[in-house]
Design an enzyme around this catalytic site. Structure first.
Site, PDB file in Angstrom:
ATOM      1  N   ASP A   1      29.196  45.372  36.472  1.00 39.99           N
ATOM      2  CA  ASP A   1      28.077  44.572  36.948  1.00 39.99           C
ATOM      3  C   ASP A   1      28.529  43.156  37.297  1.00 39.99           C
ATOM      4  O   ASP A   1      29.705  42.924  37.585  1.00 39.99           O
ATOM      5  CB  ASP A   1      26.951  44.576  35.911  1.00 39.99           C
ATOM      6  CG  ASP A   1      27.403  44.066  34.537  1.00 39.99           C
ATOM      7  OD1 ASP A   1      28.408  43.322  34.466  1.00 39.99           O
ATOM      8  OD2 ASP A   1      26.746  44.409  33.528  1.00 39.99           O
ATOM      9  N   SER A   2      27.609  42.199  37.243  1.00 45.09           N
ATOM     10  CA  SER A   2      27.895  40.844  37.723  1.00 45.09           C
ATOM     11  C   SER A   2      28.965  40.120  36.918  1.00 45.09           C
ATOM     12  O   SER A   2      29.583  39.183  37.422  1.00 45.09           O
ATOM     13  CB  SER A   2      26.613  40.005  37.719  1.00 45.09           C
ATOM     14  OG  SER A   2      26.080  39.909  36.411  1.00 45.09           O
ATOM     15  N   ILE A   3      29.195  40.526  35.678  1.00 48.85           N
ATOM     16  CA  ILE A   3      30.220  39.870  34.867  1.00 48.85           C
ATOM     17  C   ILE A   3      31.580  39.937  35.549  1.00 48.85           C
ATOM     18  O   ILE A   3      32.394  39.017  35.455  1.00 48.85           O
ATOM     19  CB  ILE A   3      30.309  40.520  33.470  1.00 48.85           C
ATOM     20  CG1 ILE A   3      28.971  40.397  32.727  1.00 48.85           C
ATOM     21  CG2 ILE A   3      31.433  39.906  32.647  1.00 48.85           C
ATOM     22  CD1 ILE A   3      28.534  38.977  32.485  1.00 48.85           C
ATOM     23  N   VAL A   4      31.836  41.032  36.264  1.00 50.32           N
ATOM     24  CA  VAL A   4      33.155  41.248  36.861  1.00 50.32           C
ATOM     25  C   VAL A   4      33.117  41.436  38.381  1.00 50.32           C
ATOM     26  O   VAL A   4      34.159  41.621  39.010  1.00 50.32           O
ATOM     27  CB  VAL A   4      33.848  42.463  36.204  1.00 50.32           C
ATOM     28  CG1 VAL A   4      34.322  42.108  34.800  1.00 50.32           C
ATOM     29  CG2 VAL A   4      32.918  43.675  36.143  1.00 50.32           C
TER      30      VAL A   4
ATOM     31  N   GLY B   1      26.786  43.335  41.045  1.00 53.01           N
ATOM     32  CA  GLY B   1      25.797  42.659  40.220  1.00 53.01           C
ATOM     33  C   GLY B   1      24.468  43.394  40.218  1.00 53.01           C
ATOM     34  O   GLY B   1      23.984  43.829  41.262  1.00 53.01           O
TER      35      GLY B   1
END
Length: 312
Positions: A45-48, A123
């Protein structure tokens, strides 16, 4: 700050050492003589995410506009959910593979980009297909389909045998679950009408296990699956469920811990039934991150005005 990178990234880099049977830890990772990491491939998701959602104009879950990217090259947003690099970039840089991990959706992927790994993360995605639908982004299964495309590109560039080697020896990261817990279950409350927390975490783990199994069947052998963070402690969730003092939203944190315990057990079970050369592991990020939250001054300068903003 302690060291070169934030504690969580340092923790992941230490994990890569253990993952590859290394016994040393230095600022720049030195792999054992008989171990190699030809590529890093990341799902999540948005973390990576390093820019896979830029052209999805239907989704609010985009970050290709200011102030994102203000500390990146040239101060320009790239689709990374950060003012600069994201953990995906820091990992490949520290491993000495390349400085940045390109998104698979990049318009000009080079053969070298393909050979050394890409990012499929988007994300807004979750293990739960409904999570992606709420964010108007493709479901996690789409990342798997794009990975299959990627494998075919690898075969054209490197040939069948080299492709098998790259898949088996690359490090695969799977980074998901925050959106399921925070957005789909506790904020939109769509799934809370169907499941209690134990049943919903079972549902999440079922999808996570299916995804890992699919990656294994495609030839990957070094798979790291990150658990849920203390999602109830991020600014937006403190605002929603932390009361007037904006404490951590403990119901979300309890759900995260329950999911983590089930995910860890599921991965252990899967690992026990596959070939011994496979290294499929659960990575706990809950407690390292919680320690940063509870003891911020041990990790650098604590600026309260920044911590209270809700840009996430």
């Amino acid at each position: 700050m302690k060291g070169r990178y934030p504690s969580t990234v340092s923790f992941l880099l230490f994990f890569v050492h253990v993952f590859l049977w290394s016994s040393t830890t230095e600022a720049r990772i030195k792999l054992p003589a008989n171990k190699t990491v030809p590529a890093v491939i990341i799902f999540g998701d948005s973390i990576v995410d390093t820019g896979n959602n830029n052209n999805n104009l239907l989704s609010p879950a985009r970050s290709n506009f200011p102030p994102y990217g203000r500390d990146f090259r040239g101060g320009k947003p790239t689709g990374r959910y950060s003012n600069g690099k994201v953990p995906s970039d820091l990992l490949v840089d520290e491993l000495g593979i390349k400085e940045l991990l390109p998104p698979y959706a990049a318009p000009k992927l080079t053969p070298q980009d393909v050979l050394t790994g890409v990012c499929f993360a988007v994300g807004g995605v979750g293990y739960d297909p409904l999570t992606s639908k709420l964010a108007a982004v493709p479901p996690l299964t789409d990342q798997l389909e794009k990975f299959k495309e990627y494998i075919e590109k690898l075969k054209v560039i490197a040939g069948e045998e080299r492709t098998k080697f790259i898949l088996a020896n690359s490090v695969i990261f799977v980074v998901l679950s925050s959106n399921d817990i925070a957005n789909t279950y506790f904020t939109a409350r769509v799934r809370s009408l169907q499941y209690d927390v134990p049943a919903y975490t079972d549902f999440m783990v079922s999808h996570a296990s299916e995804f890992v199994k699919a990656l294994f069947e495609l030839g990957t052998r070094r798979i790291a699956v990150l658990g849920a963070p203390p999602i109830g402690c991020v600014p937006s969730q403190r605002t929603l469920g932390g009361g007037i003092e904006r404490n951590c939203y403990e119901q979300e944190n309890e759900a995260a811990k329950l999911f983590n315990s089930k995910l860890s057990a599921s991965l252990d079970s899967f690992k026990s039934n596959v070939s011994p050369d496979a290294r499929i592991v659960y990575v706990d990020i809950y407690y390292p991150l919680l320690d940063i939250i509870q003891n911020p001054t041990q990790y650098g300068k604590f600026v309260r005005s920044i911590c209270l903003k809700s840009f996430d």
